[in-house]
Design an enzyme around this catalytic site. Sequence first.
Site, PDB file in Angstrom:
ATOM      1  N   SER A  65       0.820  -1.218   0.000  1.00 20.49           N
ATOM      2  CA  SER A  65       0.000   0.000   0.000  1.00 20.49           C
ATOM      3  C   SER A  65       0.857   1.272   0.000  1.00 20.49           C
ATOM      4  O   SER A  65       1.650   1.491   0.920  1.00 20.49           O
ATOM      5  CB  SER A  65      -0.906  -0.008   1.240  1.00 20.49           C
ATOM      6  OG  SER A  65      -1.249   1.306   1.603  1.00 20.49           O
TER       7      SER A  65
HETATM    8  N1  LIG Z   1      -6.202   8.286   2.779  1.00 25.35           N
HETATM    9  C1  LIG Z   1      -5.774   7.082   3.442  1.00 25.35           C
HETATM   10  C2  LIG Z   1      -5.893   5.908   2.479  1.00 25.35           C
HETATM   11  C3  LIG Z   1      -5.706   4.579   3.180  1.00 25.35           C
HETATM   12  C4  LIG Z   1      -6.117   3.437   2.298  1.00 25.35           C
HETATM   13  O1  LIG Z   1      -6.782   3.609   1.243  1.00 25.35           O
HETATM   14  N2  LIG Z   1      -5.745   2.254   2.712  1.00 25.35           N
HETATM   15  C5  LIG Z   1      -6.143   1.072   1.958  1.00 25.35           C
HETATM   16  C6  LIG Z   1      -4.906   0.392   1.356  1.00 25.35           C
HETATM   17  S1  LIG Z   1      -4.108   1.432   0.165  1.00 25.35           S
HETATM   18  C7  LIG Z   1      -6.820   0.097   2.906  1.00 25.35           C
HETATM   19  O2  LIG Z   1      -6.481  -0.004   4.062  1.00 25.35           O
HETATM   20  N3  LIG Z   1      -7.814  -0.639   2.389  1.00 25.35           N
HETATM   21  C8  LIG Z   1      -8.495  -1.644   3.142  1.00 25.35           C
HETATM   22  C9  LIG Z   1      -9.827  -1.222   3.650  1.00 25.35           C
HETATM   23  O3  LIG Z   1     -10.143  -0.001   3.571  1.00 25.35           O
HETATM   24  O4  LIG Z   1     -10.565  -2.071   4.140  1.00 25.35           O
HETATM   25  C10 LIG Z   1      -4.335   7.231   3.932  1.00 25.35           C
HETATM   26  O5  LIG Z   1      -3.584   8.007   3.339  1.00 25.35           O
HETATM   27  O6  LIG Z   1      -3.986   6.599   4.936  1.00 25.35           O
END
Ligand SMILES: N[C@@H](CCC(=O)N[C@@H](CS)C(=O)NCC(=O)O)C(=O)O
Length: 216
Positions: free
Chosen positions: A11
Site C-alpha cells: 500500500s
Molecule cells: N487516505 C488514506 C488511504 C488509506 C487506504 O486507502 N488504505 C487502503 C490500502 S491502500 C486500505 O487499508 N484498504 C483496506 C480497507 O479499507 O478495508 C491514507 O492516506 O492513509
Amino acid sequence: MRVKLYHFPMSPPSRGALLAARAVGVPIEVVFIDLLKKEQLNEDFVKINPQHCIPTLDDDGFILWESRAIACYLADKYAKNDQLYPKDLKKRAIINQRLYFDSSFLFVKIRGIFFPILFQGKTTIDKAAKDDLNTTLGFLEKFLSDNIWVAGDNYTIADTSIYASVSSLVATGWDISLFPNIKRWLNECSSLPGYAENADGAKTYGEAVKRNLAQK
Ligand SMILES: N[C@@H](CCC(=O)N[C@@H](CS)C(=O)NCC(=O)O)C(=O)O
C-alpha cells in the site's frame, strides 16, 4: 514497543507513513496486516480502527489513521528538530499544501488507475486517465523546478508521502521521461531513511500491476 504501525507493504499510503516514521527515527513496531487476506476486517483490528484501513498508528493507546496525519503527528512528537515539519507557519503551510496535493490529487489518480487493474480485473489504462495523471505529475514537476525537494531545500514529510506514491507509479513502468525534475528528485530520494524497505513494497505493487496488464 510503545509505538506500533499497522502496515501493508504493497500500500502506497502505508509506505508513506512508514517512510515518515523512518525519517523521524522513532523506534516503531511494524505489525503486518495482509489486505489480500482481508485481515483488516478481523474483529481485533476493527475495534482499533472502525474504518479498517491501513496505515494505522497506535502510540501507547493513542490511535490514529490517515497516513499524512500520522506523518505530521510523528514528526511533531518525535523528530529531533523541526526540519521534517517546520513550526514556521509559512513553511509548514507549503508542506501541508503538498500533502493535500498528494492525498486529494496525485494518489487519488494513481489509485483510480491501478485499483481496478489490481483488484477488479481491468487490463488496460484509459487514455483520458493517463493524460489526467500526467497533467497532475506536471504540477509536481513544477514544484520541483523551484526546489530541490518537494517543499524546499531539505526533505520533509511532503517528500516521504509523495515519494511513496510516485515510487509505486514508477514501479508499474509509467513513463516519466517527460518530467526531468521528477527524475532528478527520484534519485535524491535514494537518500531517504527507509528507502530500501519502500522499494520492496513498491516493487510488489508494480509487479502485480504489470502481471494484470499483461493479461490483455
Ligand atoms: N487516505 C488514506 C488511504 C488509506 C487506504 O486507502 N488504505 C487502503 C490500502 S491502500 C486500505 O487499508 N484498504 C483496506 C480497507 O479499507 O478495508 C491514507 O492516506 O492513509
